[in-house]
Each structure stands twice: as structure tokens, then as C-alpha cells.
Design a protein around this motif. Structure first.
Motif, PDB file in Angstrom:
ATOM      1  N   LEU A 145       0.968  -1.179   0.021  1.00 19.43           N
ATOM      2  CA  LEU A 145       0.049  -0.110   0.106  1.00 19.43           C
ATOM      3  C   LEU A 145       0.826   1.164   0.010  1.00 19.43           C
ATOM      4  O   LEU A 145       0.398   2.146  -0.750  1.00 19.43           O
ATOM      5  N   ALA A 146       2.124   1.185   0.698  1.00 18.75           N
ATOM      6  CA  ALA A 146       2.853   2.308   0.741  1.00 18.75           C
ATOM      7  C   ALA A 146       3.750   2.665  -0.286  1.00 18.75           C
ATOM      8  O   ALA A 146       3.582   3.775  -0.975  1.00 18.75           O
ATOM      9  N   VAL A 147       4.191   1.686  -0.940  1.00 17.02           N
ATOM     10  CA  VAL A 147       5.078   1.607  -2.152  1.00 17.02           C
ATOM     11  C   VAL A 147       4.244   2.007  -3.386  1.00 17.02           C
ATOM     12  O   VAL A 147       4.830   2.840  -4.105  1.00 17.02           O
ATOM     13  N   LYS A 148       3.131   1.351  -3.605  1.00 12.71           N
ATOM     14  CA  LYS A 148       2.086   1.731  -4.527  1.00 12.71           C
ATOM     15  C   LYS A 148       1.247   2.959  -4.521  1.00 12.71           C
ATOM     16  O   LYS A 148       0.436   2.863  -5.417  1.00 12.71           O
ATOM     17  N   GLY A 149       1.555   3.587  -3.535  1.00 14.56           N
ATOM     18  CA  GLY A 149       0.711   4.965  -3.680  1.00 14.56           C
ATOM     19  C   GLY A 149      -0.737   4.737  -3.298  1.00 14.56           C
ATOM     20  O   GLY A 149      -1.277   5.596  -4.140  1.00 14.56           O
ATOM     21  N   VAL A 150      -1.233   4.301  -2.408  1.00 11.68           N
ATOM     22  CA  VAL A 150      -2.734   4.262  -2.158  1.00 11.68           C
ATOM     23  C   VAL A 150      -2.996   5.660  -1.599  1.00 11.68           C
ATOM     24  O   VAL A 150      -2.247   6.378  -1.080  1.00 11.68           O
ATOM     25  N   GLN A 151      -4.361   5.948  -2.263  1.00 13.44           N
ATOM     26  CA  GLN A 151      -4.595   7.324  -1.830  1.00 13.44           C
ATOM     27  C   GLN A 151      -5.829   7.282  -0.987  1.00 13.44           C
ATOM     28  O   GLN A 151      -5.888   8.454  -0.140  1.00 13.44           O
ATOM     29  N   ASN A 152      -6.805   6.522  -1.009  1.00 15.69           N
ATOM     30  CA  ASN A 152      -7.908   6.309  -0.078  1.00 15.69           C
ATOM     31  C   ASN A 152      -7.879   5.132   0.710  1.00 15.69           C
ATOM     32  O   ASN A 152      -8.007   4.019  -0.131  1.00 15.69           O
ATOM     33  N   LEU A 153      -7.924   4.846   1.779  1.00 17.66           N
ATOM     34  CA  LEU A 153      -7.466   3.668   2.458  1.00 17.66           C
ATOM     35  C   LEU A 153      -8.525   3.318   3.820  1.00 17.66           C
ATOM     36  O   LEU A 153      -8.726   3.887   4.506  1.00 17.66           O
ATOM     37  N   VAL A 154      -9.419   2.091   3.575  1.00 16.10           N
ATOM     38  CA  VAL A 154     -10.032   1.906   4.806  1.00 16.10           C
ATOM     39  C   VAL A 154      -9.301   0.495   5.205  1.00 16.10           C
ATOM     40  O   VAL A 154      -9.203  -0.464   4.594  1.00 16.10           O
ATOM     41  N   LEU A 155      -9.019   0.624   6.643  1.00 13.93           N
ATOM     42  CA  LEU A 155      -8.199  -0.641   7.291  1.00 13.93           C
ATOM     43  C   LEU A 155      -9.057  -1.122   8.587  1.00 13.93           C
ATOM     44  O   LEU A 155      -8.406  -0.219   9.315  1.00 13.93           O
ATOM     45  N   VAL A 156      -9.608  -2.029   8.343  1.00 14.78           N
ATOM     46  CA  VAL A 156     -10.521  -2.516   9.782  1.00 14.78           C
ATOM     47  C   VAL A 156      -9.974  -3.703  10.058  1.00 14.78           C
ATOM     48  O   VAL A 156      -9.963  -4.562   9.225  1.00 14.78           O
ATOM     49  N   ASN A 157      -9.658  -3.920  11.462  1.00 12.10           N
ATOM     50  CA  ASN A 157      -9.332  -5.264  11.816  1.00 12.10           C
ATOM     51  C   ASN A 157     -10.498  -6.044  12.315  1.00 12.10           C
ATOM     52  O   ASN A 157     -11.421  -5.682  13.080  1.00 12.10           O
ATOM     53  N   ASP A 158     -10.568  -7.012  11.455  1.00 13.71           N
ATOM     54  CA  ASP A 158     -12.166  -7.775  11.777  1.00 13.71           C
ATOM     55  C   ASP A 158     -11.755  -9.344  11.738  1.00 13.71           C
ATOM     56  O   ASP A 158     -11.237  -9.816  10.957  1.00 13.71           O
ATOM     57  N   PRO A 159     -12.190  -9.862  13.020  1.00 13.47           N
ATOM     58  CA  PRO A 159     -13.007  -9.517  13.976  1.00 13.47           C
ATOM     59  C   PRO A 159     -12.536  -8.766  15.038  1.00 13.47           C
ATOM     60  O   PRO A 159     -11.153  -8.921  15.183  1.00 13.47           O
ATOM     61  N   ALA A 160     -12.824  -7.737  15.808  1.00 16.84           N
ATOM     62  CA  ALA A 160     -12.488  -6.704  16.424  1.00 16.84           C
ATOM     63  C   ALA A 160     -12.318  -7.569  17.927  1.00 16.84           C
ATOM     64  O   ALA A 160     -13.498  -8.097  18.442  1.00 16.84           O
ATOM     65  N   ASP A 161     -11.328  -7.326  18.712  1.00 22.18           N
ATOM     66  CA  ASP A 161     -11.269  -7.890  19.904  1.00 22.18           C
ATOM     67  C   ASP A 161     -10.468  -6.600  20.652  1.00 22.18           C
ATOM     68  O   ASP A 161      -9.265  -6.391  20.730  1.00 22.18           O
ATOM     69  N   TYR A 162     -11.236  -5.829  21.576  1.00 19.96           N
ATOM     70  CA  TYR A 162     -10.638  -4.980  22.395  1.00 19.96           C
ATOM     71  C   TYR A 162      -9.810  -5.241  23.310  1.00 19.96           C
ATOM     72  O   TYR A 162      -8.869  -4.370  23.676  1.00 19.96           O
ATOM     73  N   LYS A 163      -9.816  -6.434  23.651  1.00 20.20           N
ATOM     74  CA  LYS A 163      -8.822  -6.944  24.415  1.00 20.20           C
ATOM     75  C   LYS A 163      -7.279  -6.969  23.825  1.00 20.20           C
ATOM     76  O   LYS A 163      -6.382  -7.414  24.654  1.00 20.20           O
ATOM     77  N   ARG A 164      -7.389  -7.523  22.732  1.00 17.90           N
ATOM     78  CA  ARG A 164      -6.077  -7.830  21.978  1.00 17.90           C
ATOM     79  C   ARG A 164      -6.097  -6.936  20.621  1.00 17.90           C
ATOM     80  O   ARG A 164      -5.954  -7.295  19.707  1.00 17.90           O
TER      81      ARG A 164
END
Length: 493
Positions: free
Chosen positions: A135-154
């Protein structure tokens, strides 16, 4: 939780290309119907073909390379639009693998990438690192990055390479944590970043300070369901809009360090439990601030500080506690609690030039309260208070529209409307929105209409005021898109 994510992602402006292709899919059977054998599309110019391909789900876009030799280079030369939910794979780890393969196969640049259905952290952590690098090397312009499934403890740490994407214009981070490092996050700066949303993420204050300082073009900041620091000091020469939604923080400071800030929106920033302290909204020299709300009159929820003065029920408002730039103000108040009513009157005096006023009525009577004596009957002194209260400058001379939300027609609410009728000179529209419970009963609606009609037939200080009883606000009608769109002058309506 999923509904909240979708609501915010629906606002995310960087996903405009994603949204276009969400409802699009190639249907070869449909395309074959009526086909006469002539390939007219291939005769179009490359720029038109690239625009067509950019609107397709990524699987279909890649398949266009097999249509004909004319199409072979089109997908690879089209800025990538990737929405991982379009991959339609049975397991999250397979989605993560497919995402990594697409990012590796496409030479870039990446216009919009949304990764919200992949489980990188627990199953394929090495893929996450590789995807962040690509993503960094190829120049992403608009990025949504969601960690799923979410675990608030980890909660996993935000990939370092994501914070080195200098090409980013819009960034949405969901369910991550920033390292608690005094040096701040490992970013080289976001010279083009316009919008930043942090969702369900733990971010110590110095990390936010560093991100703001590293983003000289940032116009919109949204902190959603996030545990930030104790103090959020908005230091940014470019920031125009800040949204805090279920954001747990003790203080938000608006000062000359953010000279362009136009709106601060607090949405459902209620304390989560009896031990959570109130959020202090500290305004000191915000000369461009024109929209503010919702401020809660319950001082266990919000406390407004202007300069060195906290606005309390007994505060003497002075020139040092006035914010003349605000034109749209939204407040929450329990009219049955005298201390909240007094705070309301004082806060209205602090904003003398308000043109549009929103008031949402609350009816939460706590069993114990630090601001209300347990043996004090709610509403018992309000009539006398409103009768003896001197006119309030904004209501008397500037407010043109008043919106009352969650209205029930109680005596304490009617007393406020009577005060408005007796003192307001410029009001042209008063909209009274009833609650869902009232709206569900024809008899109750008629009762409210009768009360408001009797008020409108009385002696108004303003000759031309339209008083209308309206249906309740639409459930989940709040829109992040409207809230962040500065061309929408009043997102509360």
C-alpha cells in the motif's frame, strides 16, 4: 457494532469509487442478450475503458484482461479500486490471501482500497505486513483498514508502513492501537491527507498530536468509539471539522492553535458508567467556530469552558465568556431539572449571534445526582425562573429558526416555549418534533398540537413566526457525510 461501522464507512468520502462498484457486477448472460457480434466497446479510447474498469468489482475488473488483446493492459494501467467484500470468499483468511495477491499483481497506483472483511492479525499476520508495504510503495490514496473481527482486549498495533503512506488523502482505521511511545507514531508525514477517521481505536494523546502536526492539509478529523487520551488539544493550522462520536476523553481544547476550525460535533458522547468524568469542552480564541453541538446541560456529561471560566448554573456571563462566531448551536437539556435550565440560559448568553438553535429534550431522572438535590421536586421552580429571567440576546435579536427535538408537551417544555414567544423578535420558524412514542398515538399527537396551537395564538413578540409540529427524527438518521460536509450549513436538521 457492525451497523455503526457501515454507517461510518457509508460516509467515508474515499470510498466513492468503491460505492460505485458495490452495486455493479458483470453479467455475461445479460450482456449476451441481443448481442449482434460487433465489438463496439473495444473501439473506445483507453481513458474511457479505464473509467469503465474502475467502476467494476475487482474480480470482474481483472477478468476483463481475458476479453481480447485490446483489453489486456487496461486493468493493470487503471488505478486500482479494491473492496475486499467483493471477493465473495468463504473464509476471512482466504479473503486476506486474495487481497494480498491483488495488491501484488497490480502495479499501482491504488485509488481506493477497503479492507474490512479480512482477518490478518490472528491467522495471517505476515500478510498484513506485506499488504501494508505494498500500500505504501504503490501509493494508495484512499484507505479503509479495519481489523475484523475486533477484540478490544487484543487490539493489534497499526502497521508501521500504513503510517508511512505519504500518498494518502483519506484514511479510515478501525480497531487498532497506537504504540504508547513518547516519539509518536512512526510516520514521515501525510502531506496530502485531507480526512482521518479513527474508529474503535486506542490512541494516546501524543500520537494524535503527532498525526495532526504531520498532516498539514488535514481538514476533517473523526474520532469514533475510540479511547483517546485524557486531553484532546486540537492543534492544526488546516483543521476545519472535528467529529467526536462515542469518544471517551476528558477534555477537548479549541484554541487559536486551530484558527480555521469551523465545526465541532459531539454525537452521543455520554459517559459510560458512574465513574467516568464529564467531558470538558474548552473554547479559547476559536474565532472561526460557527457550528457547535450537541452540548449536554447535565454537567456530569459535558462542561463548557470559555477562556478561564466554566459555565455553570450560577455563572455570571461576561464579555470574556462570549463566543460571537457561532451561528448554529445544538443543546440537550432536561427542562424538568432546574440546574440544567439555569445552565441552558447561561450557555445561550455565551453565544449571542446564533441564527439556528437546536434543542433536544431529555427526560433522564437519575436516582442520585451531584447537581440536583435528591429531595428537590423536578420542575417545581421553573415557572418562576422563566418569568423572572431577563431576555437572552441570541433569542431576542438573532435566532431565526428553532428546532425542538423529542418534545413531549410537558409543562416544563411549554414554559421554555412561552419564554421564547415573549422575548424572541427575529424567529421566523419554530419546529416542534415529537417523540416516537407521542407520534405513535393519534390522541397524544392531537394533545401536543392543541398545546402548541394555544401558544401560537398567544401574544408573540415576533409578528411572523410559523409554528409547526412535526414527526420525530428518522431513526439512525445521523449522517457522517452531512456532518463533515462544510457545504451543509446545518447537519443537525
Amino acid at each position: 457494532m457492525a451497523g455503526s461501522i457501515e454507517q461510518v464507512l457509508g460516509w467515508f468520502p474515499g470510498g466513492d469509487a468503491i460505492a460505485r462498484c458495490r452495486a455493479t457486477s458483470l453479467s455475461f448472460s445479460a450482456a449476451a442478450a441481443g448481442y449482434d457480434g460487433e465489438d463496439r466497446i473495444s473501439a473506445l479510447g483507453d481513458h474511457i475503458l479505464r473509467d469503465i474498469v474502475s467502476r467494476l468489482p475487482v474480480k470482474d475488473a481483472a477478468r476483463t484482461a481475458a476479453l481480447a488483446s485490446r483489453w489486456r493492459h487496461i486493468w493493470r494501467s487503471t488505478p486500482l479500486v479494491l473492496y475486499d467484500a467483493h471477493l465473495l470468499l468463504p473464509t476471512r483468511d482466504r479473503v486476506a490471501t486474495a487481497v494480498a495477491r491483488v495488491l501484488a499483481d497490480h502495479p499501482g497506483p491504488f485509488r481506493a482500497v477497503s479492507i474490512s472483511s479480512s482477518d490478518f492479525v490472528s491467522r495471517e499476520p505476515e500478510l498484513l505486513a506485506e499488504c501494508a508495504r505494498l500500500l505504501a510503495v504503490k501509493g494508495v490514496q484512499n484507505l479503509v483498514l479495519v481489523n475484523d473481527p475486533a477484540d478490544y482486549k487484543r487490539l493489534p498495533v497499526v502497521p508501521a508502513d500504513v503510517l508511512r503512506c505519504a500518498s494518502l488523502r483519506r484514511l479510515f482505521l478501525g480497531f487498532w492501537r497506537f504504540r504508547n511511545s513518547a516519539a509518536g507514531p512512526p510516520t514521515d508525514g501525510f502531506p496530502h491527507l485531507l480526512e482521518l477517521t479513527v474508529f474503535g481505536t486506542h490512541m494516546p494523546g501524543h500520537n494524535l498530536d503527532h498525526l495532526l502536526a504531520s498532516s498539514p492539509a488535514l481538514g476533517t478529523l473523526a474520532l469514533v468509539l475510540s479511547r483517546t487520551c485524557e486531553h484532546v488539544h486540537l492543534r492544526s493550522l488546516s483543521l476545519k471539522c472535528v467529529l467526536l462520536w462515542h469518544c471517551l476523553t476528558q477534555e477537548v481544547v479549541i484554541s487559536m492553535d486551530s484558527p480555521l476550525l469551523e465545526r465541532l460535533i459531539l454525537w452521543k458522547t455520554l459517559p459510560d458508567g458512574d465513574n467516568v468524568v464529564a467531558m470538558r469542552v474548552n473554547i479559547d480564541g476559536a474565532t472561526k467556530l460557527r457550528l457547535l453541538g450537541y452540548l449536554d446541560m447535565d454537567m456530569r456529561v459535558h462542561q463548557l469552558q470559555i477562556g478561564e471560566n466554566v459555565i455553570k448554573p450560577d455563572t455570571e456571563v461576561s464579555p470574556s465568556t462570549v463566543v460571537p462566531s457561532v451561528k448554529v448551536l445544538a443543546l440537550r437539556v432536561n427542562f424538568g431539572v432546574l440546574e440544567e435550565v439555569k445552565t441552558l440560559a447561561n450557555i445561550l448568553r455565551c453565544f449571542p449571534n446564533v441564527h439556528k438553535l437546536h434543542i433536544e429534550v431529555t427526560f433522564q431522572y437519575p436516582a442520585h445526582s451531584s447537581v440536583l438535590a435528591a429531595d428537590e421536586p423536578t420542575g417545581s421552580h421553573n415557572t418562576k425562573f422563566w418569568r423572572e429571567l431577563c431576555p437572552i440576546e441570541c433569542l431576542k435579536s438573532h435566532v431565526r429558526k428553532i428546532f425542538i427535538h423529542e418534545f413531549r408537551g410537558e409543562q416544563s417544555e411549554m414554559e421554555f416555549l412561552e419564554f421564547v414567544a415573549a422575548s424572541a423578535e427575529k424567529v421566523r420558524t419554530l419546529l416542534v418534533g415529537v417523540t416516537k412514542e407521542i407520534f405513535a398515538s393519534g390522541d397524544k399527537v392531537n394533545e401536543v398540537i392543541s398545546k402548541v396551537a394555544a401558544l401560537s395564538r398567544g401574544a408573540w413578540n415576533c409578528d411572523e413566526c410559523n409554528v409547526v409540529v412535526v414527526r420525530p427524527k428518522v431513526e439512525n438518521g445521523w449522517s457522517f457525510h452531512r456532518a463533515s460536509d462544510l457545504s451543509v450549513k446545518d447537519p443537525f436538521h
